[in-house]
Structure formats: C-alpha cells, structure tokens
Design an enzyme around this catalytic site. Sequence first.
Site, PDB file in Angstrom:
ATOM      1  CB  ALA A 100      33.841 -33.322 -17.217  1.00  0.00           C
ATOM      2  N   GLY A 102      37.525 -37.798 -14.445  1.00  0.00           N
ATOM      3  CA  GLY A 102      37.263 -39.231 -14.228  1.00  0.00           C
ATOM      4  C   GLY A 102      35.947 -39.623 -14.865  1.00  0.00           C
ATOM      5  CE  LYS A 103      34.756 -45.630 -13.744  1.00  0.00           C
ATOM      6  NZ  LYS A 103      34.930 -46.214 -12.428  1.00  0.00           N
ATOM      7  CG  ASP A 189      28.070 -29.844  -9.174  1.00  0.00           C
ATOM      8  OD1 ASP A 189      29.099 -29.177  -8.939  1.00  0.00           O
ATOM      9  OD2 ASP A 189      27.546 -30.615  -8.342  1.00  0.00           O
ATOM     10  CG  ASP A 191      26.289 -34.014 -10.728  1.00  0.00           C
ATOM     11  OD1 ASP A 191      26.432 -32.778 -10.778  1.00  0.00           O
ATOM     12  OD2 ASP A 191      26.016 -34.623  -9.672  1.00  0.00           O
ATOM     13  N   PRO A 212      18.336 -27.015  -2.888  1.00  0.00           N
ATOM     14  CG  PRO A 212      18.276 -28.745  -4.453  1.00  0.00           C
ATOM     15  CD  PRO A 212      19.149 -27.628  -3.956  1.00  0.00           C
ATOM     16  N   GLY A 213      17.688 -28.887  -1.004  1.00  0.00           N
ATOM     17  CA  GLY A 213      17.464 -29.854   0.071  1.00  0.00           C
ATOM     18  C   GLY A 213      17.115 -29.255   1.421  1.00  0.00           C
ATOM     19  CE1 TYR A 214      20.238 -30.417   4.463  1.00  0.00           C
ATOM     20  CE2 TYR A 214      21.184 -29.690   2.378  1.00  0.00           C
ATOM     21  CZ  TYR A 214      21.100 -30.614   3.397  1.00  0.00           C
ATOM     22  OH  TYR A 214      21.873 -31.733   3.361  1.00  0.00           O
ATOM     23  CD  GLU A 281      26.907 -27.797  -0.646  1.00  0.00           C
ATOM     24  OE1 GLU A 281      26.425 -27.838  -1.796  1.00  0.00           O
ATOM     25  OE2 GLU A 281      26.622 -28.631   0.241  1.00  0.00           O
TER      26      GLU A 281
HETATM   27  C1  5GW Z   1      32.722 -36.269  -6.631  1.00  0.00           C
HETATM   28  C2  5GW Z   1      32.522 -36.953  -5.430  1.00  0.00           C
HETATM   29  C3  5GW Z   1      33.327 -38.018  -5.058  1.00  0.00           C
HETATM   30  C4  5GW Z   1      34.346 -38.372  -5.914  1.00  0.00           C
HETATM   31  C5  5GW Z   1      34.546 -37.693  -7.113  1.00  0.00           C
HETATM   32  C6  5GW Z   1      33.741 -36.631  -7.489  1.00  0.00           C
HETATM   33  C7  5GW Z   1      33.956 -35.913  -8.739  1.00  0.00           C
HETATM   34  C8  5GW Z   1      33.410 -34.634  -8.949  1.00  0.00           C
HETATM   35  C9  5GW Z   1      34.697 -36.496  -9.803  1.00  0.00           C
HETATM   36  O1  5GW Z   1      35.233 -37.634  -9.752  1.00  0.00           O
HETATM   37  N1  5GW Z   1      34.840 -35.799 -10.987  1.00  0.00           N
HETATM   38  C10 5GW Z   1      34.295 -34.560 -11.152  1.00  0.00           C
HETATM   39  O2  5GW Z   1      34.439 -33.981 -12.259  1.00  0.00           O
HETATM   40  N2  5GW Z   1      33.600 -33.955 -10.136  1.00  0.00           N
HETATM   41  C11 5GW Z   1      33.079 -32.595 -10.349  1.00  0.00           C
HETATM   42  O3  5GW Z   1      32.677 -32.023  -9.121  1.00  0.00           O
HETATM   43  C12 5GW Z   1      31.839 -32.608 -11.241  1.00  0.00           C
HETATM   44  O4  5GW Z   1      31.737 -31.377 -11.953  1.00  0.00           O
HETATM   45  C13 5GW Z   1      30.737 -32.701 -10.213  1.00  0.00           C
HETATM   46  O5  5GW Z   1      29.473 -32.303 -10.744  1.00  0.00           O
HETATM   47  C14 5GW Z   1      31.265 -31.772  -9.142  1.00  0.00           C
HETATM   48  C15 5GW Z   1      30.663 -31.982  -7.736  1.00  0.00           C
HETATM   49  O6  5GW Z   1      30.610 -33.351  -7.397  1.00  0.00           O
HETATM   50  P1  5GW Z   1      29.193 -34.102  -7.269  1.00  0.00           P
HETATM   51  O7  5GW Z   1      28.325 -33.631  -8.406  1.00  0.00           O
HETATM   52  O8  5GW Z   1      29.404 -35.567  -7.178  1.00  0.00           O
HETATM   53  O9  5GW Z   1      28.650 -33.542  -5.901  1.00  0.00           O
HETATM   54  P2  5GW Z   1      27.110 -33.548  -5.462  1.00  0.00           P
HETATM   55  O10 5GW Z   1      27.106 -32.871  -4.135  1.00  0.00           O
HETATM   56  O11 5GW Z   1      26.317 -32.794  -6.496  1.00  0.00           O
HETATM   57  O12 5GW Z   1      26.644 -34.994  -5.400  1.00  0.00           O
HETATM   58 MN    MN Z   2      26.526 -32.484  -8.500  1.00  0.00          MN
END
Ligand code: 5GW
Ligand code: MN
Length: 332
Positions: A100, A102-103, A189, A191, A212-214, A281
């Site tokens: 977790a 940054g934002k 992850d 999020d 889930p996307g593919y 990934e």
């Molecule tokens: C992710 C993408 C671009 C810039 C920053 C991040 C980012 C990911 C971040 O600023 N801080 C962070 O804690 N993460 C971690 O990486 C989170 O646990 C996040 O769930 C994981 C993967 O990034 P996601 O969730 O944005 O990727 P997708 O493919 O699920 O959209």
């Molecule tokens: Mn994610």
Amino acid sequence: MIRSNSWLVCVCVCLCVSCRVCDPCELTVRSAVTIITHEVHPVSPDHLKYKQPSIINGRKDVVTVTPWLAPVVWEGTFDPDLLNPIYKAQNLSIAASVFAVGKYIKFLRDFLETAELHFFVGFNVHIYVFTDQPKAVPQVKMAAGRQLSVRSVPSAKRWQEISARRMELIQELIEAELHGNNDYIFCLDVDSKFHGHWGVESLGGLVAVIHPGYYKDDRSVFPYERRPLSTAYIAPGEGDFYYCGGAFGGHVGEVQQLAKTCRQNFRDDAEREIEAAWQEESHLNRYMWINKPSKILSPEYLWQDFKSREPEIHIIRFSGVVKNYAEIRPNI
Ligand code: 5GW
Ligand code: MN
C-alpha cells in the site's frame, strides 16, 4: 526431512548439463538448489460427516483439471465441511503480503476489513503490509489467531519501481521471517476486496489465479511479453493460461523460488534496458509457464468490479475495485 505439517521436503542439488530440459534463460537465473515439495495424502478425522462425493456429477460448464493434472478450483468442486477439519488438524499458518504505497493506502482499510470476514477465517493468518506511510495504516480489529505487521518501504515515483521491488521484498520476507513459522503465503493487490469465502481449498505448492480478463481467449492474444529480448518472453503459440499478477501464492519455499527468479529476470531485463509489457505480471506468467502451478484458482479468486458477471462465475471471492487512475497513480 518430514515436516510437522505433513509435507515432505527434498533438497536436490542439480548438476547442470546441456540437456535441454530447462530453458536456457531459466538456467542462468536459477540457483543450483531446487526445492521440491510433495504433498502427502490428506488425513481425515475419524467419522467426519459430509456430503457424499460424486464421481459422475459435478461442474460441467468449466474445466476443473489442467492437462498437467492440477486441480482448477471453482465453486462446486470442493467441500469445505471435508477440507476444513483436514487442514485444521495441521495447525497451519498462512501469510499474506500486500503493498500500500502512496495513494494506494486508501484501499487498505476495506482490504483488511473484508479479509477478516472471508480470508482463511478460523485459521492462523499473518498479514504483512508494506507501506511508505506506516502511521496511516488503519486499526482493524482482528480475530484471535490473526495478526498484522507493518513494514516500511521508501516512497516510489514510478509504478515500475514498486513493481520491481515487490518480488525482492517478498523474497526477503520469506527468507528472513517466514521459513519455519508460516507454511503458505499469498501475495495480493491492495486495490481489492473480499466478497466471499477464500480458504484452504486454495492451498497448494505453487498457486496461480486465472486472470478474469482473458480466460476465454486464445493464447495468441494473451498480453504476454512478446519481445524475445526479454526474459519474460513467451511466443504466440506458447503458454497455458494468462495468470494474474494481483494474486498468487503457495508454499513459502515455492514462492521464495518464484520471487527470486522473477526478481533476477527483472534485473537482467533492466540491464538490457527492456521492461516487460506488464512488469512483474509478465515475469510471473513466464515463471508459471515453465514451472506449472500445482493448483489453479479460477477467476472467482480475482474478479474485477467493472466486469459484468459471467454464468460460470457462481461466486466472486475477491475482486479489484474500480479506480480512478488519474487520482491514485503517481506520474508514470
Ligand atoms: C500502480 C500503477 C501505477 C502507479 C502506481 C501503482 C501502485 C501500485 C502504487 O502507487 N502503490 C501501490 O501500493 N501499488 C501496489 O501494487 C498495490 O498493492 C496495487 O494493488 C499493486 C498493483 O497495482 P495496480 O493494482 O494498480 O495494478 P492493476 O493491474 O490491478 O490495475
Ligand atoms: Mn490491482
């Protein structure tokens, strides 16, 4: 050595010869020591009552075993009334790592609160949160046997930096703390939220989740890394499934090996100034293609909130929330 949790762990020293059994680019990154884990048969408590298993009736709308004979876990393929007592008797510990930075800290409360409701309820669970804002980690009441540890990591400007460090930190966590104390680890992850049961049916040596996307697509369109220069390269006629970077796991020794290999491949790519299409990934997909997962989790285990429900998805257990990319991501 026979471990108390009924795993037999053999350590073999492999002498490398040019036998073409291993892919050459894997050879350069693997250590000479390979850890092979064999799960021994489950032991059921005496006189356990549960529904009669059928050998002819079951899920017919989905594939429940891979061509290398790994189970694919879907709702309806397992019986928690049978599995829980078997695994309870082993007194397992399950670790989970979550970043977790940054934002993304804003997703942590929901992740932790819903994990309390659905993730290995009734088992020993240790969640490791890696964050650049330890003081902002929410206080979430955890049930007995469950705990949270917070690890500080530096802030990162680019996602690629975070992504590159994830595997490294997972490897270090396992080597420094988990061996001997925890049996399994899942890397998840932040999020995302839990919506349904995620339990011992997901345990295995090396565990991957189908993206889930593919999952209905031909492998030629999977977003694997397609440039041969990268160590994550998979050619158009190759590969099995497209797996998620947002959830993977398994026995700690297996995940240690995975993290070490992906981290090294990431570095080798960086030296050649190439970054795989989907960063870790892509490396995970390459690893899981060569090292076949011993258990596969269906997309029930990482859905996406924006996707409409498909008929074969009887339950959503864990799902990525819809995010406002412009708001949460640092400049990419
Ligand atoms: C992710 C993408 C671009 C810039 C920053 C991040 C980012 C990911 C971040 O600023 N801080 C962070 O804690 N993460 C971690 O990486 C989170 O646990 C996040 O769930 C994981 C993967 O990034 P996601 O969730 O944005 O990727 P997708 O493919 O699920 O959209
Ligand atoms: Mn994610």
